[in-house]
Design an enzyme around this catalytic site. Structure first.
Site, PDB file in Angstrom:
ATOM      1  N   ASP A 317       0.819  -1.211   0.000  1.00 15.08           N
ATOM      2  CA  ASP A 317       0.000   0.000   0.000  1.00 15.08           C
ATOM      3  C   ASP A 317       0.853   1.261   0.000  1.00 15.08           C
ATOM      4  O   ASP A 317       1.932   1.307   0.599  1.00 15.08           O
ATOM      5  CB  ASP A 317      -0.897  -0.008   1.245  1.00 15.08           C
ATOM      6  N   GLU A 370       0.908  -0.487  -5.133  1.00 15.91           N
ATOM      7  CA  GLU A 370      -0.048   0.589  -5.347  1.00 15.91           C
ATOM      8  C   GLU A 370       0.784   1.873  -5.399  1.00 15.91           C
ATOM      9  O   GLU A 370       1.112   2.455  -4.377  1.00 15.91           O
ATOM     10  CB  GLU A 370      -1.078   0.656  -4.219  1.00 15.91           C
TER      11      GLU A 370
END
Length: 637
Positions: A317, A370
């Protein structure tokens, strides 16, 4: 009654080699040494504890088995300057609830969760629980085959989901890992998905953070059950042929008093200077990736989920927030690197080490970034100068696609580039095409509500959106609820609108199933996702009628022709060039009545004509449905 004398300080799981690797930032199985470990010492059962707290004056274990007495079980500092405190507590058993009681150099005292805890109390309680990761796995077949299933040339259709809001029990309680193991594998298999991606399952204090404010880097959230029950879920998914990707957050951590924040009275895990150590977007602490012990902690966490839980991938993330020192900061709010630049050199080195380590030991899994900027070579090997990820989310494709689909079809002809621009950079990275949770929250509405027009056009628009997504190069990811056209915005405190499956949502779900099955069965649609030779435009210039057509190819001299009409006007006798003569079989039509469409189609396929078009000697004449897609296949010769 336990006494101070009952604690053994001469017993340790840590060797000199462990300490050396830990201090070098190269200990990647630190969870085997630090934390709480049940063991027998000279015939006495108990638990060995070890915790890194170099700046503490004293550390002790407090638990429900010693009356939470800070004096009962003190730990002793190792004599090697590692900053690790350790000790063996006899009689402590599995299930004991505990914390570390620390006293800082200034005399301040507090109780902390074990950073390496394998299990913990359910929030808002915050103590750790002595546990183990023993489990009898029955996913041998999956593990033997997953190298092929997780490969870059394999079909990837990922169902992204939040465990707590997918479904609930009849009484409104959260479904447990056990409950999910009983229904999720069958559901995903029935839709044809190849993988599931869980928003972080790691323990987190605030449910509304969706798991992205992690406190338990080695423990699944006890909201849903025990570690072994989470293993049951992964095991059941593997037995159903579904890969498991876990969201993982090495970028920041919450500042809860019982967590990593100021663990030993100092900024041990984060930067002391808020210009580097405080995240303005998430009101959280940023890991100090220049500290070798912190690197050992984080990479050990990543390896833990692969080791203990058989995870098939880690989606990392907020990578962009790690790469840039000025991320979300104004002038004067950040500190340049040693060369005066904005690049976070420590984070770059950490990510390369992380990916190199994962792929060295698990070549059959994937790491997925990401990363929302144009940072180069995110998914290129470290030895070529890349960050070493296996794949990267294509955020540019996602934004352009949703912006285009949100437009009234009358105006789409002026914005054809929104559909075609992504092909200019499609092969610079190994891209995954995400329609993720971030696009259906915070006032953005659902995918259904983004579609313009009346209800018929909205449903047709969703089928067309998925057609476009599934035929473009790149792996696929879809957030839960999108499979049946959820109308409302996602609410983590609620559940999905399962009633949609009683209406038009059933047709959309059926279409997505057929797309998934076609993706899985036809190498032309997945085998060359990351190779330029796997894609060829037939026509991207017909902006006036908002139609695009292209070919997807594989190595077997077979190709799929995809034709998409982005207006509600049907096109009869639409001619397109094709690379060779023959019968072009219609594989799928999004406008079929069984999907909720109007029934336009090509009666099973079309025969090519010796009429030159679009640079080819052969061409086909097709019926193109309104707001629809048709897919054809033919083999050379």
């Amino acid at each position: 009654m336990n006494t101070v004398d009952a604690v053994r300080h001469d017993l340790s799981l840590l060797t000199e080699q462990d300490i050396y690797l830990f201090r070098e930032g190269r200990h990647y199985r630190l969870y085997e040494k630090l934390g709480a470990h049940l063991m027998d010492a000279d015939g006495v059962s108990g638990c060995f504890f070890a915790v890194w707290a170099p700046n503490a004056r004293s550390v002790s274990v407090i638990s429900d088995q010693n009356g939470w007495d800070p004096c009962a079980h003190p730990l002793a500092p190792r004599l090697d300057s590692s900053g690790i405190w350790q000790g063996f507590v006899p009689g402590m058993t599995r299930g004991a609830v505990y914390k570390y009681h620390l006293v800082a150099q200034n005399g301040q005292e507090w109780d902390k969760r074990d950073p390496f805890a394998l299990f913990g109390e359910s929030p808002p309680e915050s103590a750790s629980i002595v546990w183990d990761t023993e489990y009898f796995w029955t996913d041998k077949s999956w593990m033997a085959e997953r190298g092929a299933r997780n490969a870059l040339d394999a079909p990837w259709s990922v169902y992204e989901m939040h465990l707590g809001s997918w479904r609930r029990k009849d009484n409104g309680e959260l479904m447990s890992f056990v409950d999910l193991a009983g229904c999720l594998p069958e559901y995903l298999s029935g839709l044809g998905f190849t993988h599931v991606e869980f928003l972080p399952v790691m323990e987190h204090p605030f449910y509304g953070s969706w798991g992205y404010q992690t406190t338990g880097y080695f423990s699944p959230s006890s909201r849903y059950g025990s570690p072994q029950e989470f293993m049951d879920l992964v095991n059941a998914l593997h037995r159903a042929g579904i890969g498991v990707v876990l969201d993982w957050v090495p970028s920041h951590f919450p500042n809860d008093e019982y967590g990593l924040h100021r663990f030993d009275g100092t900024h041990l895990y984060d930067h002391e200077d808020p210009r580097r150590g405080f995240h303005p977007d998430w009101n959280s602490c940023i890991f100090n990736l220049g500290r070798y012990e912190v690197r050992s902690f984080l990479i050990s966490s990543a390896m833990f989920w692969l080791d203990a839980y058989h995870a098939d991938g880690l989606r990392v993330d907020a990578v962009a927030s790690m790469l840039y020192l000025d991320y979300s900061r104004k002038e004067g709010e950040w500190i340049p690197n040693e060369y005066g630049g904005r690049e976070n050199l420590e984070a770059i080195d950490f990510l390369r080490t992380l990916n190199s380590t994962v792929y060295q030991q698990y070549p059959d899994v994937q790491t997925i970034a990401e990363e929302s900027t144009s940072w180069p070579m995110v998914s290129r090997p470290v030895h070529l100068g890349g960050l070493g990820f296996g794949m990267k989310w294509n955020m540019g494709w996602m934004h352009d696609t949703l912006e285009y689909f949100s437009m009234d079809p009358v105006f789409r002809k002026y914005h054809q580039d929104k559909l075609t621009f992504a092909l200019w950079y499609a092969y610079t990275e190994n891209f995954m095409l995400p329609l993720s949770h971030d696009e259906v929250v915070y006032g953005k509405g659902s995918l259904f509500t983004k579609m313009p027009g009346d209800d018929w056009q909205k449903w047709a628009g969703l089928r067309l959106l998925y057609s476009y997504m599934y035929t473009m190069p790149g792996k696929k990811l879809l957030f839960m609820g999108a499979e049946f056209g959820q109308h409302g915005e996602w609410n983590h405190d609620g559940v999905l609108e399962w009633g949609q499956l009683e209406g038009q949502g059933a047709g959309l779900s059926a279409y997505l199933h057929d797309l998934n099955m076609l993706l899985r069965s036809d190498p032309a649609l997945h085998g060359a996702d990351f190779l330029p030779e796997g894609f060829e435009w037939v026509d991207f210039r017909d902006a006036e009628e908002s139609v695009i057509a292209f070919l997807r190819r594989d190595e077997q001299k077979r190709c799929v022709l995809a034709v998409l009409n982005f207006t509600p006007v049907p096109r009869e006798n639409y001619r397109l060039g094709v690379p060779w003569a023959g019968f072009w079989k219609e594989l799928l039509c999004s406008d079929a009545v069984s999907y909720g469409g109007s029934g336009w189609g090509n009666y099973g396929g079309v025969q090519s004509d010796a009429i030159p078009s679009h640079g080819h000697e052969q061409s086909v004449e097709i019926a193109l449905p309104p707001l629809g897609a048709v897919l054809f296949e033919c083999s050379e010769g």
